[in-house]
Design a protein around this motif. Structure first.
Motif, PDB file in Angstrom:
ATOM      1  N   GLU A   1      40.100  14.126  18.545  1.00 52.08           N
ATOM      2  CA  GLU A   1      41.285  13.616  17.859  1.00 52.08           C
ATOM      3  C   GLU A   1      40.903  12.653  16.737  1.00 52.08           C
ATOM      4  O   GLU A   1      41.512  12.652  15.669  1.00 52.08           O
ATOM      5  CB  GLU A   1      42.216  12.927  18.856  1.00 52.08           C
ATOM      6  CG  GLU A   1      42.931  13.890  19.787  1.00 52.08           C
ATOM      7  CD  GLU A   1      43.717  14.955  19.019  1.00 52.08           C
ATOM      8  OE1 GLU A   1      44.588  14.584  18.212  1.00 52.08           O
ATOM      9  OE2 GLU A   1      43.443  16.156  19.215  1.00 52.08           O
ATOM     10  N   ILE A   2      39.892  11.848  16.959  1.00 56.30           N
ATOM     11  CA  ILE A   2      39.422  10.927  15.916  1.00 56.30           C
ATOM     12  C   ILE A   2      38.898  11.709  14.723  1.00 56.30           C
ATOM     13  O   ILE A   2      39.158  11.364  13.557  1.00 56.30           O
ATOM     14  CB  ILE A   2      38.312   9.999  16.470  1.00 56.30           C
ATOM     15  CG1 ILE A   2      38.868   9.059  17.538  1.00 56.30           C
ATOM     16  CG2 ILE A   2      37.662   9.194  15.342  1.00 56.30           C
ATOM     17  CD1 ILE A   2      37.791   8.334  18.324  1.00 56.30           C
ATOM     18  N   LEU A   3      38.163  12.780  14.992  1.00 54.01           N
ATOM     19  CA  LEU A   3      37.430  13.485  13.937  1.00 54.01           C
ATOM     20  C   LEU A   3      38.230  14.596  13.266  1.00 54.01           C
ATOM     21  O   LEU A   3      37.838  15.068  12.200  1.00 54.01           O
ATOM     22  CB  LEU A   3      36.145  14.072  14.518  1.00 54.01           C
ATOM     23  CG  LEU A   3      35.121  13.032  14.966  1.00 54.01           C
ATOM     24  CD1 LEU A   3      34.042  13.679  15.816  1.00 54.01           C
ATOM     25  CD2 LEU A   3      34.508  12.341  13.760  1.00 54.01           C
ATOM     26  N   ARG A   4      39.336  14.997  13.877  1.00 54.75           N
ATOM     27  CA  ARG A   4      40.101  16.118  13.329  1.00 54.75           C
ATOM     28  C   ARG A   4      40.478  15.873  11.864  1.00 54.75           C
ATOM     29  O   ARG A   4      40.378  16.758  11.012  1.00 54.75           O
ATOM     30  CB  ARG A   4      41.359  16.340  14.158  1.00 54.75           C
ATOM     31  CG  ARG A   4      42.107  17.616  13.805  1.00 54.75           C
ATOM     32  CD  ARG A   4      43.443  17.675  14.536  1.00 54.75           C
ATOM     33  NE  ARG A   4      43.286  17.580  15.971  1.00 54.75           N
ATOM     34  CZ  ARG A   4      43.002  18.627  16.742  1.00 54.75           C
ATOM     35  NH1 ARG A   4      42.857  19.829  16.202  1.00 54.75           N
ATOM     36  NH2 ARG A   4      42.883  18.479  18.034  1.00 54.75           N
TER      37      ARG A   4
ATOM     38  N   ASP B   1      28.630  12.680  25.676  1.00 55.28           N
ATOM     39  CA  ASP B   1      29.747  13.402  26.283  1.00 55.28           C
ATOM     40  C   ASP B   1      31.008  13.312  25.434  1.00 55.28           C
ATOM     41  O   ASP B   1      32.116  13.523  25.928  1.00 55.28           O
ATOM     42  CB  ASP B   1      30.028  12.864  27.691  1.00 55.28           C
ATOM     43  CG  ASP B   1      30.421  11.387  27.695  1.00 55.28           C
ATOM     44  OD1 ASP B   1      30.410  10.758  26.617  1.00 55.28           O
ATOM     45  OD2 ASP B   1      30.746  10.857  28.770  1.00 55.28           O
ATOM     46  N   GLY B   2      30.838  13.024  24.130  1.00 56.84           N
ATOM     47  CA  GLY B   2      31.978  12.952  23.238  1.00 56.84           C
ATOM     48  C   GLY B   2      32.319  14.306  22.658  1.00 56.84           C
ATOM     49  O   GLY B   2      32.657  15.242  23.374  1.00 56.84           O
ATOM     50  N   ILE B   3      32.194  14.453  21.337  1.00 55.44           N
ATOM     51  CA  ILE B   3      32.594  15.686  20.671  1.00 55.44           C
ATOM     52  C   ILE B   3      31.772  16.883  21.140  1.00 55.44           C
ATOM     53  O   ILE B   3      32.221  18.030  21.056  1.00 55.44           O
ATOM     54  CB  ILE B   3      32.493  15.526  19.134  1.00 55.44           C
ATOM     55  CG1 ILE B   3      33.217  16.649  18.401  1.00 55.44           C
ATOM     56  CG2 ILE B   3      31.031  15.409  18.693  1.00 55.44           C
ATOM     57  CD1 ILE B   3      34.700  16.698  18.658  1.00 55.44           C
ATOM     58  N   ALA B   4      30.576  16.663  21.672  1.00 51.34           N
ATOM     59  CA  ALA B   4      29.755  17.756  22.190  1.00 51.34           C
ATOM     60  C   ALA B   4      29.888  17.898  23.702  1.00 51.34           C
ATOM     61  O   ALA B   4      29.168  18.685  24.302  1.00 51.34           O
ATOM     62  CB  ALA B   4      28.288  17.541  21.833  1.00 51.34           C
ATOM     63  N   GLY B   5      30.825  17.153  24.300  1.00 49.88           N
ATOM     64  CA  GLY B   5      30.948  17.179  25.752  1.00 49.88           C
ATOM     65  C   GLY B   5      32.184  17.917  26.223  1.00 49.88           C
ATOM     66  O   GLY B   5      32.556  18.956  25.681  1.00 49.88           O
TER      67      GLY B   5
END
Length: 455
Positions: free
Chosen positions: A109-112, A95-99
């Protein structure tokens, strides 16, 4: 022949009705032309909102740009991820970047920063080195009588590029390839779960066993990489280090499971989908030799006998127009579902809360109102003046709104350099004609065989 031969002649924008397609008609079209035949037939509605009656599942198919703008931008809060596709995919990507919701926002925000312009510039030299080395290895495997599988080869090239971005020096040599294969297997095994979301997980479906095996392999590979990131200097700019240093919506460090799930989600987009898109590029150039010749001439003029680098990308303007036209016609992510959380009205059509809406870039990219003669391959559609005249959501191969793919600029830089690296030194031919098929992605029906020979 269209699904509804008696449809009124008013423009789609003027019709506040919804088109109903019963299950028996859906099944008839699938039997006749497969899933892709069904999608093409639905596209004859040219933007009219269509409701598919699939037993207990009755999604709305939405394709017009002004309707997409409401779903993806102006009222995006009412249309989160949460439909059947995301529920099934969430078993793999979490449920993180794909959620959706606070945890998605924290991961994004971490991955931007990993895909920012400054990071792309820093990675440019390494990207070029990886591409040139991978292209040379591919050429060594091919020859006049030795075609290679474009899907396999493009995956190898892409993984040579993304492994340093994702893992720095933390992943052992060859494990990136094995990880990609396992993730692709896991993704492919989810199709039945996506198509039948109402079936409890306790009831086995085709693909379940392959999914479990593949996910075990994925975590066997990723767990040691995450552990190494946590125990190392922790000052790297690669994705796994950023995630290992990051915190979730609750302010606590991401767990190992959350880090692994975000890496998997990025790998799906950054490796598998990119490799499919690159495979379509070679099929398109083979089908349009005049376009291919113009691309080759531009590459020769800009790069000559030198090594392609990031400084060349902006100057390869026609090549980038070709890439964008490939992604228009061959929309790898052909459908993206959303769910209405509250009642809404879309183009005059009432949308009840709980409804699933399917956004289809594949069909939006075939609306004749925005793309005259839409099946014609024409890179000129992406000249600046034409782009400025079109509705901004008439073209969305990487999605739009808050969930727009972070890696769009990365892909176009990577793809431009791969095409330039190959065409500057090699002749590339496709051995057979290429036909599409519809799965979780739009991909070639059979392996695309490339013949690569020195110029």
């Amino acid at each position: 022949m269209s699904i509804d031969a008696q449809a009124p002649t008013l423009s789609a924008a003027a019709r506040p009705s919804v088109r109903e397609v019963p299950l028996r008609r859906v099944m008839s079209l699938v039997r006749r032309g497969g899933p892709l035949g069904l999608l093409d037939e639905l596209g004859e509605a040219q933007g009219e909102i269509t409701r598919l009656r699939l037993g207990p599942f009755t999604p709305y198919l939405v394709t017009r740009p002004e309707h997409l703008q409401q779903i993806l931008r102006t009222n995006a809060g009412n249309y989160p991820r949460g439909a059947a596709m995301w529920q099934a995919l969430g078993r793999l990507t979490g449920d993180g970047i794909a959620g959706e919701g606070p945890q998605w926002h924290a991961s994004r925000e971490i991955l931007r920063g990993a895909f920012s312009g400054s990071q792309l510039a820093q990675a440019g030299e390494q990207m070029s080195d990886s591409i040139v080395a991978a292209v040379e290895e591919m050429a060594a495997r091919s020859g006049p009588d030795r075609p290679v599988d474009a899907g396999v080869e493009m995956t190898r090239v892409v993984q040579r590029v993304v492994d340093p971005v994702f893992f720095g020096r933390l992943i052992p040599e060859g494990e990136g390839d094995r990880l990609g294969e396992a993730i692709a297997t896991a993704m492919g095994s989810l199709l039945w779960r996506m198509a039948m979301p109402f079936v409890p997980h306790a009831i086995p479906l085709p693909g379940d066993r392959a999914f479990r095996r593949a996910t075990r392999t994925v975590h066997e590979i990723l767990r040691p990489v995450v552990a190494a990131a946590r125990s190392g200097p922790r000052d790297g700019q690669d994705v796994v280090t950023r995630l290992s240093n990051g915190v979730g919506a609750d302010g606590a460090p991401l767990t190992d499971d959350q880090v692994c799930q975000d890496i998997i989600a990025l790998f799906v987009a950054g490796s598998e989908s990119s490799a499919i898109g690159l495979t379509w590029i070679w099929a398109a150039l083979a089908a349009h030799p005049q376009v291919a010749e113009r691309v080759r001439a531009e590459v020769d003029q800009v790069i000559g006998s030198g090594r392609p680098g990031r400084e060349h990308v902006r100057r390869l303007g026609y090549t980038q127009q070709v890439l964008r036209e490939v992604m228009r016609i061959h929309s790898v992510g052909w459908a993206v579902p959303r769910m209405a959380t509250e009642d809404d009205v879309l183009g005059g059509v009432p949308i009840p809360a709980g409804s699933t809406l399917v956004v289809s870039p594949y069909l939006t990219h075939r609306l004749a109102e925005f793309w005259p003669d839409p099946l014609r391959f024409d890179p000129g559609r992406f000249e600046r003046d034409q782009v400025q005249r079109r509705h901004p959501l008439a073209y969305l191969p990487f999605g739009d709104g808050v969930h727009k793919c972070l890696g769009e600029a990365f892909f176009y830089q990577e793809a431009t350099l791969i095409v330039a690296a190959l065409l500057s030194r090699y002749q590339v031919k496709v051995a057979d004609s290429v036909m599409p098929k519809l799965s979780l992605t739009l991909q070639p029906r059979d392996p695309v065989r490339l013949i690569v020979t020195p110029r």
